[in-house]
Design a protein around this motif. Structure first.
Motif, mmCIF file in Angstrom:
data_model
loop_
_atom_site.group_PDB
_atom_site.id
_atom_site.type_symbol
_atom_site.label_atom_id
_atom_site.label_comp_id
_atom_site.label_asym_id
_atom_site.label_seq_id
_atom_site.Cartn_x
_atom_site.Cartn_y
_atom_site.Cartn_z
ATOM 1 N N TYR A 199 1.102 2.604 5.713
ATOM 2 C CA TYR A 199 0.341 2.672 6.995
ATOM 3 C C TYR A 199 1.267 1.656 7.813
ATOM 4 O O TYR A 199 1.866 0.725 7.513
ATOM 5 C CB TYR A 199 -1.057 2.272 6.662
ATOM 6 N N ARG A 259 -5.398 0.299 -0.765
ATOM 7 C CA ARG A 259 -4.594 1.379 -0.727
ATOM 8 C C ARG A 259 -5.126 2.503 0.231
ATOM 9 O O ARG A 259 -6.197 3.190 0.024
ATOM 10 C CB ARG A 259 -4.170 1.905 -2.161
ATOM 11 N N THR A 260 -4.354 2.834 1.101
ATOM 12 C CA THR A 260 -4.623 3.938 1.900
ATOM 13 C C THR A 260 -3.266 4.774 2.486
ATOM 14 O O THR A 260 -2.124 4.387 1.929
ATOM 15 C CB THR A 260 -4.986 3.613 3.423
ATOM 16 N N SER A 261 -3.418 5.829 3.106
ATOM 17 C CA SER A 261 -2.169 6.769 3.475
ATOM 18 C C SER A 261 -2.531 7.705 4.670
ATOM 19 O O SER A 261 -3.867 7.232 5.254
ATOM 20 C CB SER A 261 -2.039 7.589 2.264
ATOM 21 N N THR A 281 -5.923 7.288 -2.387
ATOM 22 C CA THR A 281 -4.747 7.914 -2.296
ATOM 23 C C THR A 281 -4.582 8.859 -3.511
ATOM 24 O O THR A 281 -3.688 9.605 -3.453
ATOM 25 C CB THR A 281 -3.821 6.814 -2.212
ATOM 26 N N VAL A 310 -5.701 0.809 10.829
ATOM 27 C CA VAL A 310 -5.843 -0.247 9.602
ATOM 28 C C VAL A 310 -5.674 -1.526 10.267
ATOM 29 O O VAL A 310 -4.692 -1.828 10.952
ATOM 30 C CB VAL A 310 -5.001 0.155 8.845
ATOM 31 N N GLU A 356 -10.167 0.985 8.997
ATOM 32 C CA GLU A 356 -9.948 0.255 7.944
ATOM 33 C C GLU A 356 -9.678 -1.182 7.967
ATOM 34 O O GLU A 356 -8.865 -1.462 8.818
ATOM 35 C CB GLU A 356 -8.995 1.374 7.087
ATOM 36 N N CYS A 414 0.918 -1.350 0.052
ATOM 37 C CA CYS A 414 -0.004 0.109 0.154
ATOM 38 C C CYS A 414 0.879 1.231 -0.019
ATOM 39 O O CYS A 414 2.064 1.189 0.059
ATOM 40 C CB CYS A 414 -0.870 -0.128 1.348
ATOM 41 N N VAL A 463 -5.822 9.678 4.085
ATOM 42 C CA VAL A 463 -7.082 8.581 4.097
ATOM 43 C C VAL A 463 -7.240 8.261 5.500
ATOM 44 O O VAL A 463 -8.372 8.317 5.860
ATOM 45 C CB VAL A 463 -6.934 7.299 3.226
ATOM 46 N N THR A 464 -6.389 8.020 6.191
ATOM 47 C CA THR A 464 -6.666 7.410 7.819
ATOM 48 C C THR A 464 -7.230 8.530 8.423
ATOM 49 O O THR A 464 -7.889 8.362 9.379
ATOM 50 C CB THR A 464 -5.188 6.924 8.068
ATOM 51 N N PRO A 476 -10.415 0.194 1.909
ATOM 52 C CA PRO A 476 -10.111 1.194 0.982
ATOM 53 C C PRO A 476 -9.999 0.544 -0.379
ATOM 54 O O PRO A 476 -9.184 -0.501 -0.567
ATOM 55 C CB PRO A 476 -8.636 1.829 1.493
#
Length: 267
Positions: free
Chosen positions: A31, A166-168, A131, A265, A182, A28, A171-172, A162
């Motif tokens: 995270y 994909r997260t960041s 993202t 997450v 997540e 991802c 996003v979090t 997500p």
């Protein structure tokens, strides 16, 4: 109308397939993941309602070999088949749904999921890659996907998958503000790459370990390149893992007596 729907479905399938493949290769966008075991550690004792119900009563995943079965991108015309298989094996799953062309189109199927004891959460409104869009757009995608489920069922999701896994940090942060945790996965059937149900099941069976989170898709592919082998893989996956001593639980039951924490997450 049918042509437009088919085009939208093909576009979504392309996004899902590319994303799942990219996730499997490169991971991802960054995270820190919390394992189910870590979520349970130090959690206060909870009532039996927090746990899965097995043949001998409540199942506590601190002491039982558990696994969570999850389905992305539905509901679809395949959903009734999946629900029938889950009922046959007395398994509850977690469905990460899409709002725009799925929950909104098949609200009765979402209600059936809830009525049968499954968890219904969100994969966002339209599967945009979070993202790659602005903070305001991220908030809109999550909120509209969540609200579509709440409108259909009366229950507000608190878990977000997500898109493409994909997260960041961005996003979090938005997920935390919206009260969402997540959830990604640890076993991927790669059902976007093949219609071979035996191959899909084999991939899952090789990857699944205690506290695993399994990824499959509740989706129809009009190009017949992928996803169309998913339904036939579900029963072999469940029956084999049950013979191996696994108990199937929902994601929230997997974390119990811990509870999902907004902004975290889980994997």
């Amino acid at each position: 109308m049918r042509t437009t729907t088919a085009r939208r479905t093909r576009a979504l399938i392309t996004l899902l397939a590319a994303g799942a493949l990219a996730f499997g290769v490169s991971g991802c966008d960054g995270y820190t993941a919390t394992s189910p075991a870590a979520a349970r550690k130090g959690a206060p004792a909870a009532g039996t309602a927090a746990f899965a119900q097995g043949p001998d009563g409540a199942v506590d995943c601190r002491h039982v070999k558990c696994v969570a079965l999850t389905f992305d991108a539905g509901p679809s015309v395949r959903t009734p088949q999946i629900l029938a298989i889950l009922a046959k094996y007395h398994v509850h799953a977690t469905f990460f749904t899409l709002g725009k062309n799925h929950v909104r189109v098949h609200p009765e199927m979402v209600r059936d999921m809830v009525a049968q004891g499954h968890e219904v959460e969100t994969l966002t409104w339209s599967h945009q890659i979070l993202t790659k869009i602005s903070t305001d757009e991220v908030r809109k995608e999550i909120t509209e996907g969540r609200d579509a489920v709440e409108k259909a069922t009366g229950q507000r999701p608190t878990l977000l998958r997500p898109p493409q896994g994909r997260t960041s940090a961005k996003v979090t942060k938005v997920a935390k503000e919206l009260g969402m945790a997540e959830v990604v996965w640890s076993a991927n059937g790669a059902d976007y790459k093949t219609t071979d149900s035996k191959l899909i099941a084999s991939r899952i069976l090789k990857q699944t370990k205690p506290d695993g989170i399994i990824l499959l898709h509740d989706l129809v592919d009009p190009t017949n390149r992928g996803y169309n082998g998913t339904v036939a893989s579900v029963a072999p996956i469940i029956s084999t893992l049950q013979k191996r001593g696994y108990t199937f639980v929902t994601v929230k039951q997997l974390l119990a007596p811990g509870k999902p924490v907004a902004g975290k997450v889980y994997k």
